[in-house]
Design a protein around this motif. Structure first.
Motif, mmCIF file in Angstrom:
data_model
loop_
_atom_site.group_PDB
_atom_site.id
_atom_site.type_symbol
_atom_site.label_atom_id
_atom_site.label_comp_id
_atom_site.label_asym_id
_atom_site.label_seq_id
_atom_site.Cartn_x
_atom_site.Cartn_y
_atom_site.Cartn_z
ATOM 1 N N LEU A 85 7.560 9.550 3.132
ATOM 2 C CA LEU A 85 6.535 8.776 3.643
ATOM 3 C C LEU A 85 5.170 9.328 4.153
ATOM 4 C CD1 LEU A 85 8.718 6.281 5.706
ATOM 5 C CD2 LEU A 85 7.653 5.554 3.534
ATOM 6 N N GLU A 86 5.438 10.582 4.778
ATOM 7 C CA GLU A 86 4.614 11.166 5.049
ATOM 8 C C GLU A 86 3.607 11.640 3.882
ATOM 9 O OE1 GLU A 86 1.612 13.309 7.468
ATOM 10 O OE2 GLU A 86 3.243 12.077 7.976
ATOM 11 N N GLU A 87 4.247 12.022 2.774
ATOM 12 C CA GLU A 87 3.553 12.480 1.444
ATOM 13 C C GLU A 87 2.634 11.380 0.891
ATOM 14 O OE1 GLU A 87 4.437 14.526 -2.803
ATOM 15 O OE2 GLU A 87 6.162 14.441 -1.007
ATOM 16 N N ALA A 88 3.247 10.233 1.056
ATOM 17 C CA ALA A 88 2.730 8.862 0.717
ATOM 18 C C ALA A 88 1.242 8.710 1.785
ATOM 19 C CB ALA A 88 3.441 7.667 0.825
ATOM 20 N N LYS A 89 1.418 8.938 2.850
ATOM 21 C CA LYS A 89 0.465 8.879 3.865
ATOM 22 C C LYS A 89 -0.913 9.741 3.421
ATOM 23 C CE LYS A 89 -0.132 10.702 7.811
ATOM 24 N NZ LYS A 89 0.178 10.967 9.493
ATOM 25 N N SER A 128 11.149 6.105 -4.514
ATOM 26 C CA SER A 128 11.520 4.407 -4.281
ATOM 27 C C SER A 128 10.662 3.932 -3.236
ATOM 28 C CB SER A 128 12.579 4.333 -3.877
ATOM 29 O OG SER A 128 12.858 3.139 -3.453
ATOM 30 N N MET A 129 10.060 2.723 -3.424
ATOM 31 C CA MET A 129 9.362 1.955 -2.707
ATOM 32 C C MET A 129 10.202 1.424 -1.407
ATOM 33 S SD MET A 129 7.401 -0.778 -5.330
ATOM 34 C CE MET A 129 5.485 -0.471 -5.666
ATOM 35 N N ASN A 130 11.332 1.708 -1.506
ATOM 36 C CA ASN A 130 12.231 1.436 -0.382
ATOM 37 C C ASN A 130 12.758 2.833 0.509
ATOM 38 O OD1 ASN A 130 12.495 -1.625 -0.593
ATOM 39 N ND2 ASN A 130 13.135 -1.026 -2.484
ATOM 40 N N THR A 131 12.060 3.884 0.153
ATOM 41 C CA THR A 131 12.516 5.213 0.796
ATOM 42 C C THR A 131 12.764 5.149 2.276
ATOM 43 O OG1 THR A 131 12.397 7.609 0.916
ATOM 44 C CG2 THR A 131 10.359 6.248 0.995
ATOM 45 N N ALA A 142 12.182 -4.409 -6.431
ATOM 46 C CA ALA A 142 12.040 -5.356 -5.495
ATOM 47 C C ALA A 142 11.959 -4.405 -3.831
ATOM 48 C CB ALA A 142 13.119 -6.098 -5.511
ATOM 49 N N PHE A 143 11.329 -4.913 -3.064
ATOM 50 C CA PHE A 143 11.329 -4.763 -1.854
ATOM 51 C C PHE A 143 12.793 -5.000 -1.315
ATOM 52 C CE2 PHE A 143 6.395 -4.551 -1.676
ATOM 53 C CZ PHE A 143 6.228 -3.308 -1.762
ATOM 54 N N ARG A 144 13.366 -4.121 -0.290
ATOM 55 C CA ARG A 144 14.354 -4.352 0.320
ATOM 56 C C ARG A 144 13.795 -4.542 1.943
ATOM 57 N NH1 ARG A 144 16.828 -0.278 -2.518
ATOM 58 N NH2 ARG A 144 17.088 0.854 -0.734
ATOM 59 N N TYR A 145 14.738 -5.112 2.626
ATOM 60 C CA TYR A 145 14.631 -4.926 4.026
ATOM 61 C C TYR A 145 15.081 -3.644 4.363
ATOM 62 C CZ TYR A 145 15.665 -5.294 9.063
ATOM 63 O OH TYR A 145 15.605 -5.147 10.420
ATOM 64 N N GLY A 186 0.813 -1.147 -0.049
ATOM 65 C CA GLY A 186 0.054 -0.061 -0.090
ATOM 66 C C GLY A 186 0.825 1.308 0.056
ATOM 67 N N MET A 187 1.867 1.390 0.849
ATOM 68 C CA MET A 187 2.981 2.321 1.039
ATOM 69 C C MET A 187 3.462 2.661 -0.388
ATOM 70 S SD MET A 187 2.360 4.234 3.748
ATOM 71 C CE MET A 187 3.791 5.267 3.905
ATOM 72 N N GLY A 188 3.969 1.314 -0.814
ATOM 73 C CA GLY A 188 4.718 1.243 -1.926
ATOM 74 C C GLY A 188 4.070 1.914 -3.277
ATOM 75 N N ILE A 189 2.913 1.490 -3.323
ATOM 76 C CA ILE A 189 2.155 2.128 -4.556
ATOM 77 C C ILE A 189 1.999 3.612 -4.535
ATOM 78 C CG2 ILE A 189 -0.455 2.531 -5.503
ATOM 79 C CD1 ILE A 189 -0.630 -0.848 -4.506
ATOM 80 N N ALA A 190 1.685 4.093 -3.199
ATOM 81 C CA ALA A 190 1.705 5.501 -3.102
ATOM 82 C C ALA A 190 2.995 6.086 -3.508
ATOM 83 C CB ALA A 190 1.041 5.914 -1.722
ATOM 84 N N LEU A 191 4.144 5.619 -2.931
ATOM 85 C CA LEU A 191 5.269 6.158 -2.970
ATOM 86 C C LEU A 191 5.841 6.236 -4.667
ATOM 87 C CD1 LEU A 191 7.201 4.562 -0.138
ATOM 88 C CD2 LEU A 191 6.997 6.849 -0.530
ATOM 89 N N LYS A 192 5.495 4.958 -5.117
ATOM 90 C CA LYS A 192 5.821 4.790 -6.910
ATOM 91 C C LYS A 192 5.014 5.968 -7.676
ATOM 92 C CE LYS A 192 8.668 2.099 -8.982
ATOM 93 N NZ LYS A 192 9.884 2.183 -8.566
ATOM 94 N N TYR A 193 3.904 6.025 -7.280
ATOM 95 C CA TYR A 193 2.957 7.253 -7.807
ATOM 96 C C TYR A 193 3.579 8.525 -7.782
ATOM 97 C CZ TYR A 193 -1.275 9.902 -9.316
ATOM 98 O OH TYR A 193 -1.954 10.807 -10.047
#
Length: 351
Positions: free
Chosen positions: A192-196, A183-186, A327-330, A172-179
């Motif tokens: 992250l706040e902007e994605a939220k 990066s989905m791994n930021t 790909a998601f990273r840890y 869910g967060m990754g989609i917002a970040l990508k849009y």
């Protein structure tokens, strides 16, 4: 007296049932896998061929599985986490190294996917790829007035209450970040706040947050658009010809799930037998045909008879599609918690 009589009868039934239970000469293997992520006949075949009982549990999200392995209250022998979670479990010392002498069918796994797996499991010491795929949009072409190519569709007010959003923190967060072009791994809190905030704005448009339920709701035409895993999309398209799957132009997540053995496993050799069995080409083919998630098993893919599926860009996307995926990273300690915090804050908001 009556009470004692019925207790005696009940105990007799219990002992009778216990006596009827099949005894397995080679013990058991305790498996922890995603829901609806295996052909159930495969479990029975394994039990019959190896004379090992399979104790089988399911989970719905990596974040639900991880605490159980970390705490170690249940001694699972073999588990199927996703790439970034495998990386975390390796770093935290939760996994046992594999003995490939007991997994000769590793030869069937396409070297391309073993190489990809090295990004989260250097040297392929801990994980064997099981399934892989992408995250994208599934839409009903009779319920929308356009060809959907962008994540913008799930933020569009004209589809209000016709959108099924994925109920997963990283997805869910990754989609917002990508849009938003990130990066989905930021690890940047501002991003992250902007994605939220974007997800909070989207929330009134969403019919609901789901994982497995998206499949049946889209087949039943209960919504026009759903965020879904590619394997689920293949299944839905078999059931409803009006459904179209797309990996949005902004990019998405490409993932690999793999079999691993927790360090506290009580039946490690049986777990390696299980992994070897999953790598057998006929078994991998059975699983692919049942669950429709892309297989990294090259030998199994060669056995696929349906040419449309064999050449499907949903099951096996082309290089151009994969190049725009990530790909998601840890994420290091503190960042993972930040993702969860932002996601939970969004979910707690009232529409």
């Amino acid at each position: 007296m009556k009470k004692c009589f019925w207790i005696g009868v009940l105990l007799g039934v219990v002992f009778l049932c216990a006596g009827c239970k099949k005894e397995y000469a080679n013990g058991e293997v305790v498996v922890f896998n995603w829901g609806e992520y295996i052909d159930e006949d495969v479990i029975k075949m394994f039990e019959e061929e190896y004379d090992i009982e399979v104790v089988y549990d399911e989970f719905t999200e990596n974040e639900d599985m991880y605490p159980l392995i970390n705490i170690g209250e249940v001694n699972y022998d073999v588990v199927c986490p996703s790439d970034y979670m495998v990386s975390r479990m390796i770093q935290e010392g939760l996994l046992a190294e594999l003995n490939y002498d007991n997994i000769p069918n590793i030869k069937n796994i396409d070297p391309e996917y073993l190489k990809s797996a090295e990004e989260f499991d250097p040297g392929n010491r801990y994980a064997v790829p099981y399934c892989w795929g992408t995250v994208g949009i599934l839409y009903n072409k009779t319920m929308v007035d356009e060809e959907i190519t962008s994540w913008s569709a799930i933020f569009d007010e004209k589809y209000s209450q016709n959108i099924l959003m994925i109920d997963s923190v990283r997805d869910g967060m990754g989609i917002a970040l990508k849009y938003l072009g990130y990066s989905m791994n930021t690890d940047k809190e501002s991003e992250l706040e902007e994605a939220k905030q974007l997800l909070i704005k989207q929330r009134p448009l969403v019919q609901g947050y789901f994982v497995d339920e998206v499949r049946n709701k889209m087949i039943g035409e209960e919504a026009a658009i759903g965020v879904i895993y590619s394997g689920e999309a293949i299944y839905t398209q078999r059931e409803n010809e009006n459904l179209v799957y797309v990996v949005p132009e902004e990019g998405s997540n490409v993932w690999i799930d793999g079999w691993v053995i927790p360090k506290n496993a009580k039946n490690k050799e049986n777990a390696e037998k299980w992994i070897n069995f999953m790598c057998r080409e006929d078994i991998a083919l059975m699983n692919f045909e049942e669950i429709t998630y892309s297989t990294p098993n090259k030998a199994a893919r060669e056995l696929i008879e349906d040419e449309d599926i064999k050449n499907s860009k949903v099951a096996f996307p082309d290089a151009e599609t994969l190049q725009r995926c990530e790909a998601f990273r840890y994420l290091e300690s503190g960042v993972e918690e930040l993702y969860m915090e932002k996601w939970n804050e969004m979910k707690a908001m009232q529409n």
